[in-house]
Design an enzyme around this catalytic site. Structure first.
Site, PDB file in Angstrom:
ATOM      1  N   SER A  19      41.294 -34.571  23.970  1.00  0.00           N
ATOM      2  CA  SER A  19      40.288 -34.078  23.033  1.00  0.00           C
ATOM      3  C   SER A  19      39.088 -33.549  23.800  1.00  0.00           C
ATOM      4  O   SER A  19      38.765 -34.048  24.883  1.00  0.00           O
ATOM      5  CB  SER A  19      39.829 -35.201  22.098  1.00  0.00           C
ATOM      6  OG  SER A  19      38.675 -34.824  21.368  1.00  0.00           O
TER       7      SER A  19
ATOM      8  N   GLY B  65      54.049 -40.929  18.515  1.00  0.00           N
ATOM      9  CA  GLY B  65      53.293 -40.669  17.288  1.00  0.00           C
ATOM     10  C   GLY B  65      53.842 -39.493  16.521  1.00  0.00           C
ATOM     11  O   GLY B  65      53.091 -38.661  16.013  1.00  0.00           O
ATOM     12  N   ALA B  66      55.183 -39.439  16.389  1.00  0.00           N
ATOM     13  CA  ALA B  66      55.837 -38.246  15.837  1.00  0.00           C
ATOM     14  C   ALA B  66      56.108 -38.322  14.340  1.00  0.00           C
ATOM     15  O   ALA B  66      56.749 -37.429  13.797  1.00  0.00           O
ATOM     16  CB  ALA B  66      57.157 -38.005  16.583  1.00  0.00           C
ATOM     17  N   ASN B  67      55.633 -39.346  13.680  1.00  0.00           N
ATOM     18  CA  ASN B  67      55.974 -39.484  12.262  1.00  0.00           C
ATOM     19  C   ASN B  67      55.043 -38.691  11.333  1.00  0.00           C
ATOM     20  O   ASN B  67      55.333 -38.527  10.145  1.00  0.00           O
ATOM     21  CB  ASN B  67      55.962 -40.958  11.846  1.00  0.00           C
ATOM     22  CG  ASN B  67      54.596 -41.592  11.984  1.00  0.00           C
ATOM     23  OD1 ASN B  67      54.139 -41.857  13.091  1.00  0.00           O
ATOM     24  ND2 ASN B  67      53.921 -41.829  10.873  1.00  0.00           N
TER      25      ASN B  67
ATOM     26  N   TYR C  53      36.637 -43.934  21.997  1.00  0.00           N
ATOM     27  CA  TYR C  53      37.553 -42.790  21.964  1.00  0.00           C
ATOM     28  C   TYR C  53      37.198 -41.781  23.049  1.00  0.00           C
ATOM     29  O   TYR C  53      38.090 -41.234  23.723  1.00  0.00           O
ATOM     30  CB  TYR C  53      37.477 -42.138  20.583  1.00  0.00           C
ATOM     31  CG  TYR C  53      38.522 -41.073  20.327  1.00  0.00           C
ATOM     32  CD1 TYR C  53      39.833 -41.414  20.014  1.00  0.00           C
ATOM     33  CD2 TYR C  53      38.188 -39.715  20.379  1.00  0.00           C
ATOM     34  CE1 TYR C  53      40.784 -40.436  19.766  1.00  0.00           C
ATOM     35  CE2 TYR C  53      39.130 -38.732  20.127  1.00  0.00           C
ATOM     36  CZ  TYR C  53      40.427 -39.101  19.820  1.00  0.00           C
ATOM     37  OH  TYR C  53      41.365 -38.126  19.574  1.00  0.00           O
TER      38      TYR C  53
ATOM     39  N   GLY D 197      51.397 -35.615  11.196  1.00  0.00           N
ATOM     40  CA  GLY D 197      50.414 -34.771  11.858  1.00  0.00           C
ATOM     41  C   GLY D 197      50.967 -33.877  12.954  1.00  0.00           C
ATOM     42  O   GLY D 197      52.053 -33.316  12.845  1.00  0.00           O
ATOM     43  N   ILE D 198      50.193 -33.771  14.026  1.00  0.00           N
ATOM     44  CA  ILE D 198      50.557 -32.914  15.148  1.00  0.00           C
ATOM     45  C   ILE D 198      51.882 -33.342  15.771  1.00  0.00           C
ATOM     46  O   ILE D 198      52.714 -32.518  16.144  1.00  0.00           O
ATOM     47  CB  ILE D 198      49.445 -32.928  16.217  1.00  0.00           C
ATOM     48  CG1 ILE D 198      48.154 -32.341  15.653  1.00  0.00           C
ATOM     49  CG2 ILE D 198      49.864 -32.151  17.458  1.00  0.00           C
ATOM     50  CD1 ILE D 198      46.964 -32.491  16.584  1.00  0.00           C
ATOM     51  N   GLY D 199      52.088 -34.654  15.891  1.00  0.00           N
ATOM     52  CA  GLY D 199      53.310 -35.162  16.492  1.00  0.00           C
ATOM     53  C   GLY D 199      54.539 -34.755  15.710  1.00  0.00           C
ATOM     54  O   GLY D 199      55.563 -34.363  16.296  1.00  0.00           O
TER      55      GLY D 199
END
Length: 311
Positions: free
Chosen positions: A170, A41-43, A195, A45-47
């Site tokens: 989380s 998920g690096a594209n 979640y 936000g945090i990633g």
């Protein structure tokens, strides 16, 4: 109406208190030249911020993303920012076990070692929809997918020891429930619980994986990044909750701040030999007892192996 008002006030209080104590910044400047890192998920936000920081430290960074177009845009930004050309893209869709296995096959073909695995990718998905693998979408993206990915990469991580596994979770895990008769929520579906349950599973598997990795030189830790202003907020279906969260945006961390604990766990020499812990704001935090139950954690691991096709 009174109950709704009290619920909203509770949500606001929790968020504000969480943000007030969320100020941890990674102060270590260690380089990662010669190290290989995978960030899911690096594209955005945090990633993205995590991948960008590690690339600036000289690591070989593999962006594991579902959307290749967005990933290529992120890759260019990281290269321009860091000057590090050793930033690659490999497609990974956590919603598909086939995609995960293809990703892992490619890693074993191209990488001689893997020093850091960062399970960052996730989605606040609450719809009652099954994936092609027959699992609840939100559970697979946030838990079963990362579980399979990590399990398949363990041999390479052990070969590369000392190495690190970092699970982004989380604080909502505290509201999760483990029901082995309803792990995939087929008997009783409660959308807001998806979640929360996935994040509790992440905590428990971190506990169990730590036990299994004793003596291997591989550490595993999990973290709460803080309340971060990312697009995951847009996925919250409840209009009133979403509206309140939007009004509180000024209290949130930005993505750079939200990535600090992940970066800390990836580079800090202080945690080189620390494993099986829960971190917030670059410090060890208290983990609820239900996330440390060894019997439940062991049973969850065995059950998960069956559900993802490892047994």
């Amino acid at each position: 109406m009174l109950l709704v008002a009290l619920l909203l006030i509770s949500i606001i209080t929790i968020i504000i208190l969480s943000v007030k104590v969320s100020s941890g910044i990674c102060k270590f400047s260690h380089h990662l030249a010669g190290k290989t890192v995978i960030v899911t998920g690096a594209n955005s936000g945090i990633g993205f911020e995590t991948a960008n920081n590690l690339a600036q430290r000289g690591a070989r960074v593999i962006l594991a993303c579902r959307n290749l177009e967005r990933a290529e845009c992120a890759r260019k930004k990281i290269i321009d920012s860091s000057g590090n050309q050793d930033v690659l893209i490999l497609q990974l869709d956590l919603e598909s076990f086939k995609s995960i296995r293809n990703f892992v096959d490619n890693i074993y073909k191209t990488e001689k070692h893997l020093d850091i695995l960062i399970n960052n990718g996730g989605n606040y998905c609450t719809e009652n929809k099954k994936t092609e693998d027959g699992l609840l979408k939100g559970m697979q993206i946030n838990y079963f997918g990362p579980f399979l990915l990590t399990s398949l990469l363990l041999p390479l991580l052990k070969k590369s020891a000392p190495s690190r596994i970092i699970n982004v979770s989380s604080f909502l895990y505290v509201r999760g429930r483990i029901d082995f008769e309803n792990l995939n929520m087929e008997k009783c579906f409660i959308k807001y619980r998806v979640y929360e349950n996935a994040k509790l599973c992440t905590m428990l598997i971190t506990t169990e994986l730590d036990r299994r990795l004793q003596g291997t030189g591989v550490t595993v830790n999990c973290l709460h990044p803080g309340v971060v202003n990312t697009n995951i907020m847009e996925a919250i279906e409840n209009f009133f909750v979403r509206a309140i969260l939007k009004t509180l945006k000024s209290f949130y961390k930005n993505s750079w701040e939200g990535a600090q604990t992940t970066i800390f766990l990836a580079v800090s020499p202080e945690v080189e030999n620390i494993s099986g812990k829960y971190f917030k704001d670059c410090h060890i935090a208290e983990l609820a007892q239900k996330a440390q139950n060894l019997d439940v954690a062991r049973k969850l691991w065995d059950t998960s192996e069956k559900l993802v096709g490892l047994k």
